[in-house]
Design a protein around this motif. Structure first.
Motif, PDB file in Angstrom:
ATOM      1  N   UNK A  66       0.793   0.146   1.871  1.00 43.57           N
ATOM      2  CA  UNK A  66       0.853   0.877   0.469  1.00 43.57           C
ATOM      3  C   UNK A  66      -0.479   0.864  -0.159  1.00 43.57           C
ATOM      4  N   UNK A  67      -1.112  -0.145   0.167  1.00 40.47           N
ATOM      5  CA  UNK A  67      -2.669  -0.366  -0.444  1.00 40.47           C
ATOM      6  C   UNK A  67      -3.297   0.767   0.208  1.00 40.47           C
ATOM      7  N   UNK A  68      -3.219   1.058   1.444  1.00 41.90           N
ATOM      8  CA  UNK A  68      -4.215   1.780   2.446  1.00 41.90           C
ATOM      9  C   UNK A  68      -3.572   3.341   2.199  1.00 41.90           C
ATOM     10  N   UNK A  69      -2.372   3.547   1.726  1.00 44.20           N
ATOM     11  CA  UNK A  69      -1.828   4.877   1.094  1.00 44.20           C
ATOM     12  C   UNK A  69      -2.462   5.166  -0.095  1.00 44.20           C
ATOM     13  N   UNK A  70      -2.368   4.224  -1.023  1.00 49.12           N
ATOM     14  CA  UNK A  70      -2.696   4.378  -2.605  1.00 49.12           C
ATOM     15  C   UNK A  70      -4.036   4.822  -2.515  1.00 49.12           C
ATOM     16  N   UNK A  88      -2.092  10.231   9.766  1.00 48.62           N
ATOM     17  CA  UNK A  88      -1.953  10.477   8.252  1.00 48.62           C
ATOM     18  C   UNK A  88      -0.980   9.371   7.593  1.00 48.62           C
ATOM     19  N   UNK A  89      -1.556   8.788   6.653  1.00 56.33           N
ATOM     20  CA  UNK A  89      -0.669   7.985   5.912  1.00 56.33           C
ATOM     21  C   UNK A  89       0.607   8.413   5.307  1.00 56.33           C
ATOM     22  N   UNK A  90       1.450   7.594   4.942  1.00 58.39           N
ATOM     23  CA  UNK A  90       2.618   8.267   4.290  1.00 58.39           C
ATOM     24  C   UNK A  90       2.483   8.240   2.987  1.00 58.39           C
ATOM     25  N   UNK A  91       3.017   8.850   2.272  1.00 57.75           N
ATOM     26  CA  UNK A  91       2.774   8.896   0.696  1.00 57.75           C
ATOM     27  C   UNK A  91       3.076   7.431   0.182  1.00 57.75           C
ATOM     28  N   UNK A  92       2.213   6.807  -0.751  1.00 60.94           N
ATOM     29  CA  UNK A  92       2.346   5.685  -1.397  1.00 60.94           C
ATOM     30  C   UNK A  92       3.741   5.511  -1.918  1.00 60.94           C
ATOM     31  N   UNK A  93       4.131   6.558  -2.616  1.00 62.69           N
ATOM     32  CA  UNK A  93       5.657   6.668  -3.177  1.00 62.69           C
ATOM     33  C   UNK A  93       6.672   6.495  -2.220  1.00 62.69           C
ATOM     34  N   UNK A  94       6.550   6.811  -0.907  1.00 62.38           N
ATOM     35  CA  UNK A  94       7.745   6.479   0.070  1.00 62.38           C
ATOM     36  C   UNK A  94       7.500   5.137   0.299  1.00 62.38           C
ATOM     37  N   UNK A  95       6.347   4.584   0.595  1.00 66.70           N
ATOM     38  CA  UNK A  95       6.244   3.180   0.998  1.00 66.70           C
ATOM     39  C   UNK A  95       6.895   2.286  -0.209  1.00 66.70           C
ATOM     40  N   UNK A  96       6.504   2.759  -1.550  1.00 65.51           N
ATOM     41  CA  UNK A  96       6.991   2.090  -2.449  1.00 65.51           C
ATOM     42  C   UNK A  96       8.415   1.812  -2.684  1.00 65.51           C
ATOM     43  N   UNK A  97       9.101   3.182  -2.417  1.00 65.46           N
ATOM     44  CA  UNK A  97      10.668   2.860  -2.234  1.00 65.46           C
ATOM     45  C   UNK A  97      11.090   1.958  -1.232  1.00 65.46           C
ATOM     46  N   UNK A  98      10.607   1.704  -0.093  1.00 66.56           N
ATOM     47  CA  UNK A  98      10.740   0.867   0.735  1.00 66.56           C
ATOM     48  C   UNK A  98      10.558  -0.524   0.374  1.00 66.56           C
ATOM     49  N   UNK A  99       9.407  -0.926  -0.418  1.00 68.15           N
ATOM     50  CA  UNK A  99       9.211  -2.175  -0.927  1.00 68.15           C
ATOM     51  C   UNK A  99      10.173  -2.602  -2.033  1.00 68.15           C
ATOM     52  N   UNK A 100      10.648  -1.586  -2.750  1.00 68.46           N
ATOM     53  CA  UNK A 100      11.494  -1.817  -3.911  1.00 68.46           C
ATOM     54  C   UNK A 100      12.820  -2.274  -3.262  1.00 68.46           C
ATOM     55  N   UNK A 101      13.321  -1.600  -2.183  1.00 66.04           N
ATOM     56  CA  UNK A 101      14.609  -1.897  -1.517  1.00 66.04           C
ATOM     57  C   UNK A 101      14.459  -3.226  -0.914  1.00 66.04           C
ATOM     58  N   UNK A 102      13.460  -3.608  -0.342  1.00 62.67           N
ATOM     59  CA  UNK A 102      13.322  -5.079   0.192  1.00 62.67           C
ATOM     60  C   UNK A 102      13.072  -6.149  -0.833  1.00 62.67           C
ATOM     61  N   UNK A 103      12.822  -6.109  -2.009  1.00 67.14           N
ATOM     62  CA  UNK A 103      12.688  -6.582  -3.163  1.00 67.14           C
ATOM     63  C   UNK A 103      14.055  -6.950  -3.683  1.00 67.14           C
TER      64      UNK A 103
END
Length: 54
Positions: free
Chosen positions: A42-46, A10-25
């Motif tokens: 993120x694309x796959x989860x969304x 199961x894919x992780x929730x897009x919101x969780x992945x988005x937080x990791x992306x924001x931290x990297x940015x």
């Protein structure tokens, strides 16, 4: 890019992945391999969430 697993879990929730992306940015790692891998995830989860909601 890592190979696609034969039986993806199961894919992780897009919101969780988005937080990791924001931290990297925020830390200036845009364009890193980790950032790009998270974008793909993120694309796959969304898409999965959108399909599940329909």
């Amino acid at each position: 890019m890592p190979p696609t697993p034969a039986h993806p879990g199961p894919a992780r929730p897009a919101a969780v992945i988005n937080e990791e992306i924001r931290a990297l940015v925020e830390s200036g790692h845009v364009g890193s391999d980790e950032y790009l891998a998270l974008l793909v995830e993120w694309v796959a989860a969304a898409r999965a969430e959108q399909k599940h909601a329909a």
